[in-house]
Design a protein around this motif. Structure first.
Motif, short mmCIF file in Angstrom:
data_model
loop_
_atom_site.label_atom_id
_atom_site.label_comp_id
_atom_site.label_asym_id
_atom_site.label_seq_id
_atom_site.Cartn_x
_atom_site.Cartn_y
_atom_site.Cartn_z
N LEU A 54 48.08 39.13 54.48
CA LEU A 54 48.72 38.85 53.20
C LEU A 54 47.87 37.93 52.34
O LEU A 54 48.03 37.90 51.12
N ALA A 55 46.97 37.18 52.95
CA ALA A 55 46.08 36.31 52.18
C ALA A 55 45.24 37.14 51.21
O ALA A 55 44.86 36.66 50.15
N SER A 56 44.97 38.39 51.55
CA SER A 56 44.16 39.24 50.66
C SER A 56 44.95 39.65 49.43
O SER A 56 44.36 40.15 48.46
N ALA A 57 46.26 39.44 49.42
CA ALA A 57 47.08 39.82 48.27
C ALA A 57 46.72 39.00 47.03
O ALA A 57 46.92 39.47 45.91
N ALA A 58 46.17 37.81 47.22
CA ALA A 58 45.83 36.95 46.09
C ALA A 58 44.75 37.55 45.19
O ALA A 58 44.58 37.13 44.06
N ARG A 59 44.05 38.57 45.67
CA ARG A 59 43.01 39.20 44.85
C ARG A 59 43.61 40.10 43.78
O ARG A 59 42.95 40.47 42.82
N LEU A 60 44.89 40.43 43.92
CA LEU A 60 45.57 41.30 42.96
C LEU A 60 46.29 40.48 41.90
O LEU A 60 46.76 39.37 42.18
N LYS A 61 46.42 41.04 40.72
CA LYS A 61 47.24 40.42 39.68
C LYS A 61 48.70 40.54 40.11
O LYS A 61 49.06 41.48 40.83
#
Length: 120
Positions: A54-61
Motif C-alpha cells: 500500500l505504500a506504493s499507492a502514494a505515487r498515484l494522485k
C-alpha cells in the motif's frame, strides 16, 4: 483551498479523514485491505503478499487511487481486487450484500486520505 474543494467535487469525493482511513485499512472485517496488501515494501507476516504494498499507492494522485479502489476492473478487467464501490457485474454475492457496495463514499475517501500519507 478553493482549488482543493473544486478538485474534490470533480472527483466525486468528500474530504477524507486520515485516522478513520487508517482504522479502515487495518480493519480485517470491513475493507480487508491487509488480506492482500502489506503496508510497507518490507511486508509483515500478518499482512498480505498477493498485491503491491500500500505504500506504493502514494505515487498515484488521490483521484486515481480513488478510482482504482472503487472499481479496479476499469483498469484491469481480470483483477481479483473487489470493486469496493460497485455492485454491477458481480456473481455469487451473499444475499445480505446484494445491491450494496462494500464501502461508503466517505469510507473510500477516508482510505484515500490515509494512503496518501504513506511513504513509497
Amino acid at each position: 483551498m478553493r482549488a482543493l474543494a473544486a478538485l474534490l467535487f470533480v472527483a466525486g469525493a468528500h474530504a477524507g479523514d486520515v485516522e478513520r482511513g487508517r482504522a479502515l485499512v487495518a480493519d480485517r472485517s470491513t475493507s480487508l485491505c491487509l488480506l492482500c496488501h502489506s503496508l510497507t515494501a518490507a511486508g509483515d507476516v500478518n499482512q498480505g503478499n498477493l498485491a503491491p504494498s500500500l505504500a506504493s499507492a502514494a505515487r498515484l494522485k488521490p483521484a486515481e487511487l480513488r478510482e482504482r479502489i472503487a472499481d479496479m476492473r476499469r483498469f484491469n478487467p481480470a483483477t481479483v481486487m473487489p470493486p469496493f464501490r460497485s455492485t454491477e457485474g458481480l456473481r455469487d454475492v451473499a444475499p445480505a450484500w446484494r445491491g450494496r457496495a462494500v464501502l461508503t463514499e466517505q469510507q473510500l475517501d477516508d482510505i484515500v486520505a490515509y494512503l496518501g500519507t504513506l511513504a513509497p
